[in-house]
Write a protein that holds these residues in place. Structure first.
Motif, PDB file in Angstrom:
ATOM      1  N   ARG A   1      -1.780  12.481  -8.906  1.00 41.56           N
ATOM      2  CA  ARG A   1      -2.992  11.895  -9.471  1.00 41.56           C
ATOM      3  C   ARG A   1      -2.926  11.856 -10.991  1.00 41.56           C
ATOM      4  NH1 ARG A   1      -7.440  15.567  -6.947  1.00 41.56           N
ATOM      5  NH2 ARG A   1      -8.641  14.591  -8.612  1.00 41.56           N
TER       6      ARG A   1
ATOM      7  N   TYR B   1      -6.652   4.455  -7.944  1.00 36.23           N
ATOM      8  CA  TYR B   1      -6.246   4.980  -6.645  1.00 36.23           C
ATOM      9  C   TYR B   1      -7.469   5.569  -5.954  1.00 36.23           C
ATOM     10  CZ  TYR B   1      -6.399   9.469  -9.087  1.00 36.23           C
ATOM     11  OH  TYR B   1      -6.802  10.558  -9.806  1.00 36.23           O
TER      12      TYR B   1
ATOM     13  N   ASP C   1      -1.909  -0.925  -3.792  1.00 37.72           N
ATOM     14  CA  ASP C   1      -3.082  -0.102  -3.481  1.00 37.72           C
ATOM     15  C   ASP C   1      -2.593   1.318  -3.208  1.00 37.72           C
ATOM     16  OD1 ASP C   1      -4.899  -2.262  -3.621  1.00 37.72           O
ATOM     17  OD2 ASP C   1      -4.335  -2.883  -1.599  1.00 37.72           O
ATOM     18  N   TRP C   2      -3.133   2.273  -3.954  1.00 37.33           N
ATOM     19  CA  TRP C   2      -2.677   3.655  -3.877  1.00 37.33           C
ATOM     20  C   TRP C   2      -3.739   4.523  -3.212  1.00 37.33           C
ATOM     21  CZ3 TRP C   2       2.010   5.763  -5.598  1.00 37.33           C
ATOM     22  CH2 TRP C   2       2.840   4.894  -6.302  1.00 37.33           C
ATOM     23  N   PHE C   3      -3.281   5.420  -2.328  1.00 30.83           N
ATOM     24  CA  PHE C   3      -4.121   6.439  -1.705  1.00 30.83           C
ATOM     25  C   PHE C   3      -3.387   7.780  -1.879  1.00 30.83           C
ATOM     26  CE2 PHE C   3      -5.241   2.512   0.366  1.00 30.83           C
ATOM     27  CZ  PHE C   3      -6.608   2.591   0.527  1.00 30.83           C
ATOM     28  N   VAL C   4      -4.068   8.756  -2.477  1.00 27.56           N
ATOM     29  CA  VAL C   4      -3.446  10.043  -2.805  1.00 27.56           C
ATOM     30  C   VAL C   4      -4.315  11.155  -2.230  1.00 27.56           C
ATOM     31  CG1 VAL C   4      -2.540  11.521  -4.637  1.00 27.56           C
ATOM     32  CG2 VAL C   4      -2.555   9.032  -4.932  1.00 27.56           C
TER      33      VAL C   4
ATOM     34  N   ALA D   1       5.283   4.573  -9.695  1.00 33.62           N
ATOM     35  CA  ALA D   1       4.082   4.501 -10.534  1.00 33.62           C
ATOM     36  C   ALA D   1       4.398   3.954 -11.912  1.00 33.62           C
ATOM     37  CB  ALA D   1       3.438   5.875 -10.643  1.00 33.62           C
TER      38      ALA D   1
ATOM     39  N   PRO E   1     -10.873  -1.323  -4.021  1.00 31.49           N
ATOM     40  CA  PRO E   1     -10.067  -0.847  -5.151  1.00 31.49           C
ATOM     41  C   PRO E   1     -10.683  -1.245  -6.484  1.00 31.49           C
ATOM     42  CG  PRO E   1      -8.692  -1.886  -3.478  1.00 31.49           C
ATOM     43  CD  PRO E   1     -10.101  -2.192  -3.111  1.00 31.49           C
TER      44      PRO E   1
ATOM     45  N   ASN F   1      -7.293  -1.860 -12.574  1.00 31.06           N
ATOM     46  CA  ASN F   1      -6.465  -0.959 -13.364  1.00 31.06           C
ATOM     47  C   ASN F   1      -6.839  -1.063 -14.843  1.00 31.06           C
ATOM     48  OD1 ASN F   1      -5.005  -0.132 -11.085  1.00 31.06           O
ATOM     49  ND2 ASN F   1      -3.565  -1.825 -11.281  1.00 31.06           N
TER      50      ASN F   1
ATOM     51  N   LEU G   1      -0.683   8.888 -11.993  1.00 35.71           N
ATOM     52  CA  LEU G   1      -1.370   7.604 -11.880  1.00 35.71           C
ATOM     53  C   LEU G   1      -2.428   7.452 -12.966  1.00 35.71           C
ATOM     54  CD1 LEU G   1      -1.775   7.347  -7.996  1.00 35.71           C
ATOM     55  CD2 LEU G   1       0.016   6.384  -9.437  1.00 35.71           C
TER      56      LEU G   1
ATOM     57  N   THR H   1       0.852  -1.185   0.000  1.00 34.17           N
ATOM     58  CA  THR H   1       0.000   0.000   0.000  1.00 34.17           C
ATOM     59  C   THR H   1       0.886   1.232   0.000  1.00 34.17           C
ATOM     60  OG1 THR H   1      -1.710  -1.169   1.249  1.00 34.17           O
ATOM     61  CG2 THR H   1      -1.863   1.224   1.167  1.00 34.17           C
TER      62      THR H   1
END
Length: 372
Positions: free
Chosen positions: A167, A177, A156-159, A147, A212, A215, A170, A131
């Protein structure tokens, strides 16, 4: 320091914020009587903290019996922003466990200071999903490299919603994300995640409800612009030596004055050197307008900035006030002056939308900045 974690040990993730105001800080101390405060191990040194509330300095936490210089987090304190790391860590642990992932180990990546906690990496055993969390509005080269890597598509991405640059990176890589934000309370903050729906309409909620999305393929690179006449290389002009090397008939054809003879053989020009003069056949009139120029008045298109919502203006005031208070704590005169100018400009532009209490509080803060 304005933030700490409270609990029996330094491993706690219950982050709290000590108010800047003297009376509010006294209420905070009374409500937390007998509670232990720590410089949290998530992004701190792990030593015990105590509240210091005086009349000269802003209320803050301090390390008793230890030199503040030994804690790098104390030297780079960001005020309320220090709450983000322990709050994210406390929320993501049960979220990972709910997806049958291990608790993992949290690490921070920052080229300046590891305790800055702008980029968090939660890694588990081999074969499990990692993560990554990008906080604030800081762009880090490590984020771009991760990235673009093959492993980055498996994380798992959190921005943070303010970090538009990450952002965009990604989105270009096709990596799904979650957008996160922090809603401040009186002495802490809560983490919220934007939960999208199939009809592209979503709302903010708890991270426990986030699933999530898959992709997609990365965007193809933009094609190069076509070659135009303006972008073609200009033909090299002959040098002066090459141009003057021409002689004979070719040079005479290139220079029409070469066949006129020496100046003594030229007839006197009209109106010059005593030569005959001639009145003009007509009086010169006003210059005619060019075909490409409009004959009427010129009109200029003025770009009017898009109006901002009340929420955006309120967020700008919150950020400006928080940055000024943080600069006052650090006693950085240049930063204080810059933050004060920004807050003063905001107050001048949106004074009508401020309440009397908010206007009075901003004036008090600006007066404190001018005397610091």
């Amino acid at each position: 320091m304005q933030t700490a974690v409270k609990g029996p040990t330094a491993d706690s993730q219950d982050a709290v914020f000590l108010p800047f105001e003297h009376d509010a800080a006294l209420e905070f101390r009374q409500e937390h009587s007998g509670v232990d405060f720590w410089c949290g191990t998530v992004n701190g040194c792990g030593r015990q903290l105590f509240t210091r509330i005086g009349d000269e300095k802003i209320p803050h936490f301090f390390h008793r019996g230890e030199n503040e210089e030994q804690c790098r987090r104390a030297q780079r304190n960001r005020g309320r922003l220090d709450l983000e790391a322990p709050i994210v860590w406390a929320e993501l642990k049960p979220w990972r466990q709910g997806r049958d992932l291990p608790e993992g180990q949290v690490d921070f990546f920052d080229p300046i200071d590891r305790h800055d906690a702008r980029y968090m990496h939660i890694s588990g055993p081999v074969g499990t999903r990692d993560t990554r969390i990008v906080l604030g509005d800081v762009t880090i080269i490590q984020v771009q490299q991760d990235a673009a890597s093959a492993q980055g598509r498996e994380w798992d991405w959190f921005v943070h919603e303010r970090n538009t640059e990450v952002r965009e990176i990604l989105d270009r890589q096709g990596i799904a994300y979650a957008r996160i934000k922090f809603v401040p309370t009186a002495i802490s903050a809560t983490l919220q995640v934007f939960l999208s729906t199939p009809d592209n309409v979503g709302d903010w909620g708890r991270i426990s409800r986030y699933v999530p999305a898959p992709n997609r393929a990365p965007r193809p690179p933009k094609p190069a612009p076509p070659m135009t006449a303006d972008s073609r290389p200009a033909t090299a002009r002959a040098s002066v030596a090459q141009r003057t090397a021409a002689s004979g008939p070719a040079r005479e054809r290139g220079n029409p004055f070469a066949r006129m003879g020496p100046p003594s053989q030229l007839a006197p020009l009209r109106g010059l050197d005593g030569g005959p003069t001639r009145e003009p056949a007509f009086a010169p009139g006003p210059p005619r307008p060019r075909a490409s120029e409009p004959t009427g008045r010129y009109t200029f298109a003025v770009r009017v900035p898009a109006p901002r919502s009340e929420e955006q203006i309120a967020n700008e005031f919150k950020d400006a006030i928080a940055h000024l208070k943080e600069a006052l704590v650090l006693e950085d005169r240049k930063t204080v002056a810059r933050c004060a100018r920004r807050l003063r400009a905001l107050r001048k532009a949106h004074r009508e939308s401020l309440s009397s209490d908010d206007n009075r509080a901003i004036k008090t803060l600006l007066r404190q900045a001018s005397t610091s």
